[in-house]
Design an enzyme around this catalytic site. Structure first.
Site, PDB file in Angstrom:
ATOM      1  N   ARG A 176      -7.308  -7.095 -98.982  1.00  0.00           N
ATOM      2  CA  ARG A 176      -7.058  -8.478 -98.797  1.00  0.00           C
ATOM      3  C   ARG A 176      -7.272  -9.157-100.244  1.00  0.00           C
ATOM      4  O   ARG A 176      -7.817 -10.551-100.346  1.00  0.00           O
ATOM      5  CB  ARG A 176      -8.203  -8.891 -98.006  1.00  0.00           C
ATOM      6  CG  ARG A 176      -8.231  -8.313 -96.478  1.00  0.00           C
ATOM      7  CD  ARG A 176      -6.897  -8.741 -95.635  1.00  0.00           C
ATOM      8  NE  ARG A 176      -6.916  -8.083 -94.628  1.00  0.00           N
ATOM      9  CZ  ARG A 176      -6.418  -6.806 -94.600  1.00  0.00           C
ATOM     10  NH1 ARG A 176      -5.598  -6.206 -95.420  1.00  0.00           N
ATOM     11  NH2 ARG A 176      -6.174  -6.128 -93.186  1.00  0.00           N
ATOM     12  N   SER A 226      -9.130 -13.261 -88.875  1.00  0.00           N
ATOM     13  CA  SER A 226     -10.557 -12.876 -89.156  1.00  0.00           C
ATOM     14  C   SER A 226     -11.330 -13.886 -90.264  1.00  0.00           C
ATOM     15  O   SER A 226     -10.631 -14.123 -91.297  1.00  0.00           O
ATOM     16  CB  SER A 226     -10.542 -11.281 -89.813  1.00  0.00           C
ATOM     17  OG  SER A 226     -10.224 -10.391 -88.691  1.00  0.00           O
ATOM     18  N   GLU A 296     -13.054 -13.677 -95.699  1.00  0.00           N
ATOM     19  CA  GLU A 296     -11.538 -13.392 -96.006  1.00  0.00           C
ATOM     20  C   GLU A 296     -10.818 -14.839 -96.177  1.00  0.00           C
ATOM     21  O   GLU A 296      -9.782 -14.955 -96.932  1.00  0.00           O
ATOM     22  CB  GLU A 296     -11.097 -12.495 -94.726  1.00  0.00           C
ATOM     23  CG  GLU A 296      -9.567 -12.408 -94.945  1.00  0.00           C
ATOM     24  CD  GLU A 296      -9.088 -11.284 -94.036  1.00  0.00           C
ATOM     25  OE1 GLU A 296      -9.702 -10.478 -93.403  1.00  0.00           O
ATOM     26  OE2 GLU A 296      -7.966 -11.669 -93.534  1.00  0.00           O
TER      27      GLU A 296
END
Ligand SMILES: Cc1cc2nc3c(=O)[nH]c(=O)nc-3n(C[C@H](O)[C@H](O)[C@H](O)COP(=O)(O)OP(=O)(O)OC[C@H]3O[C@@H](n4cnc5c(N)ncnc54)[C@H](O)[C@@H]3O)c2cc1C
Length: 302
Positions: A176, A226, A296
């Site tokens: 990520r 998320s 995130e």
């Protein structure tokens, strides 16, 4: 510099593409966020270049967004100029096993084009919302794969208004993350290397991934996917659930009862509500398990 001056000056450069006081909740999958002082949606690369150069020359703060599926915009909104890289830059072309996709093209569309051309590689992305620019910056991934692995090179625009390229090796793709998260450049286009695969096999695999998402994610509510990255060897959702926080609510923001790493908007949630839950989840997981959860989702604005 006053917002009205920025607005009027930009209007002269990009007539019809500029709005003042734009509600950012219209541009985020969470349906949360205050007003952007000045909002621009360029219709092509040249307009994008003009908008970026203007902000740079006048030292106006600049925020670039894609489809807004991984950002939390603060309730106070965003000062300066927001550029949305969207429908004006969404061309997709194929050359044998290589796909050229402009930054505003939806990742799902690129995956569908690849599937229909019998090109494998994008199956993992089935069900990930957002556009190519955001997917490259975030190195979006699922099911053990990520966008970065397919990238051959990326066309970027720097703040001075010059186009340049970075090859995959310069992108520092990791979980990520990419080099672009610490650089002030705009993704204009990404070039992906795919491989020949049977169309039906691609279709079947994508359908399995979509089915799994529908069963495990609260897709009927606005969210940003998320909230936290998974810590090494564990899952953020498991830890938040083990901390007893499933269903926890602040205002209209709620830790999903289906997937504890999703915070959903039950109607009128604010960024402040979401951040209170993020803080609670972080603190509880650290106190109980000694694990530091890292967000995130990117927080934008004041
Ligand atoms: C229901 C749901 C499920 C999700 N599932 C997944 C998943 O499985 N895996 C996953 O990785 N993500 C997932 N996400 C998160 C999100 O979809 C991805 O991170 C997506 O790639 C973000 O793209 P975007 O266009 O929406 O980016 P945005 O949210 O608009 O922006 C994200 C970041 O990229 C920057 N950015 C965007 N476009 C550009 C550009 N052209 N140039 C420079 N910077 C840019 C922004 O400044 C910001 O920092 C999910 C989200 C939702 C709502």
């Amino acid at each position: 510099m006053a917002d009205s001056t920025i607005y009027l000056e930009m209007l002269k450069i990009l007539p019809g593409r500029v709005r003042a006081g734009e509600p950012m909740k219209k541009h985020t999958s969470w349906r949360i966020g205050g007003l952007a002082d000045v909002f621009v949606e360029p219709s092509d690369r040249e307009e994008l270049r003009l908008a970026v150069s203007y902000a740079n020359e006048r030292s106006v703060p600049l925020t670039v967004i894609g489809a807004g599926t991984n950002i939390l915009v603060s309730d106070g909104g965003i000062r300066g100029v927001v550029i949305k890289v969207g429908g004006g830059l969404d061309r997709i072309c194929l050359d044998e096993n290589v796909i050229f996709a402009e930054a505003g093209a939806k990742l799902s569309r690129v995956a569908a084009v690849a599937r229909d051309a019998g090109l494998g590689g994008f199956e993992f992305s089935a069900g990930i919302p957002g556009a190519i620019g955001g997917a490259v910056v975030m190195n979006a991934g699922a099911n053990g794969a990520s966008v970065g692995a397919l990238v051959k090179e990326v066309l970027l625009l720097n703040m001075e208004g010059c186009f340049y390229k970075k090859i995959k090796e310069e992108m520092n793709f990791a979980y990520r993350s990419s080099a672009l998260q610490s650089e002030n450049s705009v993704v204009v286009e990404a070039v992906f290397s795919c491989y020949r695969r049977d169309k039906e096999a691609i279709k079947e695999e994508m359908e399995v991934f979509i089915k799994k998402r529908k069963e495990t994610q609260p897709l009927h509510y606005p969210s940003a996917g998320s909230i936290f990255k998974n810590p090494p060897g564990d899952s953020a959702g498991r830890l938040i659930e083990a901390a007893g926080l499933k269903g926890e609510r602040v205002g209209d923001a709620q830790i999903s009862t289906l997937h504890a790493n999703f915070i959903i908007n039950l109607g009128e949630a604010t960024a402040r509500d979401v951040l209170a839950l993020v803080d609670k989840a972080r603190k509880s997981v650290f106190e109980l398990f000694g694990v530091e959860l890292k967000p995130e989702v990117k927080v934008v604005g004041y």
